[in-house]
Design a protein around this motif. Structure first.
Motif, PDB file in Angstrom:
ATOM      1  N   ALA A  98       0.849  -1.196   0.000  1.00  0.00           N
ATOM      2  CA  ALA A  98       0.000   0.000   0.000  1.00  0.00           C
ATOM      3  C   ALA A  98       0.881   1.241   0.000  1.00  0.00           C
ATOM      4  N   GLN A 124      -8.007   0.227   1.895  1.00  0.00           N
ATOM      5  CA  GLN A 124      -6.713   0.735   1.441  1.00  0.00           C
ATOM      6  C   GLN A 124      -6.612   0.834  -0.081  1.00  0.00           C
ATOM      7  N   PRO A 220      -1.931   4.836   4.480  1.00  0.00           N
ATOM      8  CA  PRO A 220      -2.430   3.556   4.981  1.00  0.00           C
ATOM      9  C   PRO A 220      -1.398   2.856   5.843  1.00  0.00           C
TER      10      PRO A 220
END
Length: 238
Positions: A98, A124, A220
């Protein structure tokens, strides 16, 4: 319990430390890196020495110049190979994490303004924004189905405050219709020049209306590589 040392921002490192950290990162992913560097140095040194050998004469000065030329060519070839393999290793390390696209977008140089994570979902899925010569580029990473709705929403928001400004949508990933992480920066740079540098300030000022209404959006959870930031300096000029 002792606290873990705080990561150092690559921009605050010296050039030599950036080089060492980049080498360590690349070495973990590319175990053959030392052999590639040695081979590149030998080939470059042989080429540099051979070129000056073609010159007539055999004085002490020419011998010294041949050695110096061999060292310079060898170092140059090794640095070129190192830059390319380190960049590939960095992308491999980041792929699937992420925030990987945000790290890659840091490679964009002057004339580009990158705002990471302008929108995201609880799963995410993320949308980043880049403003540059092509106009506004919305870069999404995550699940394509969820991203489609998220990016459509962001596009409408930007169209309301930046009417007339070209808006591009790019999905980063390895699926159909997506742009792989290693090709993301080049893909964005090839979107064309539709905005003049003098217009950038006006666009950024108009986008402040959107940003002011957003809540503080954290990156994230999970590891987000920062090695590309240091590599931007190491690879400058190529």
């Amino acid at each position: 319990m002792a606290k873990e040392p705080k990561p150092v921002d690559p921009d605050q490192m010296g050039r030599m430390r950036q080089f060492v950290e980049t080498y360590r990162m690349a070495r973990k992913v590319d175990r053959a890196l030392p052999l590639w560097l040695l081979g590149a140095f030998v080939v470059g040194a042989a080429l540099g020495f051979g070129l000056l050998t073609l010159l007539p004469g055999d004085s002490t000065l020419q011998s010294i110049l041949r050695i110096v030329s061999a060292l310079l060519f060898g170092t140059l070839f090794a640095m070129i190979v190192f830059g390319r393999r380190a960049q590939t290793a960095a992308y491999k390390q980041m792929d699937g994490q992420a925030g990987a696209a945000a790290a890659a977008l840091r490679m964009l140089r002057r004339g580009w303004k990158t705002d990471p994570v302008v929108a995201f979902t609880k799963q995410q899925d993320i949308v980043h924004r880049v403003v540059g010569p092509p106009g506004i580029v919305l870069v999404g990473e995550g699940n394509p189905n969820r991203l489609k709705a998220l990016m459509t929403s962001e596009r409408r928001k930007h169209e309301r405050v930046a009417a007339g400004v070209p808006i591009h949508e790019v999905m980063c990933g390895n699926g159909e219709g997506q742009v792989p992480l290693p090709k993301l920066v080049k893909h964005i740079q090839k979107l064309g020049r539709q905005v003049k540098p003098a217009e950038m300030t006006d666009i950024l000022n108009r986008l402040k209306a959107i940003d002011a209404s957003r809540p503080a959006i954290p990156m994230p959870k999970g590891p987000v590589p920062t090695s590309m930031k240091g590599m931007r300096g190491n690879l400058r000029g190529r």
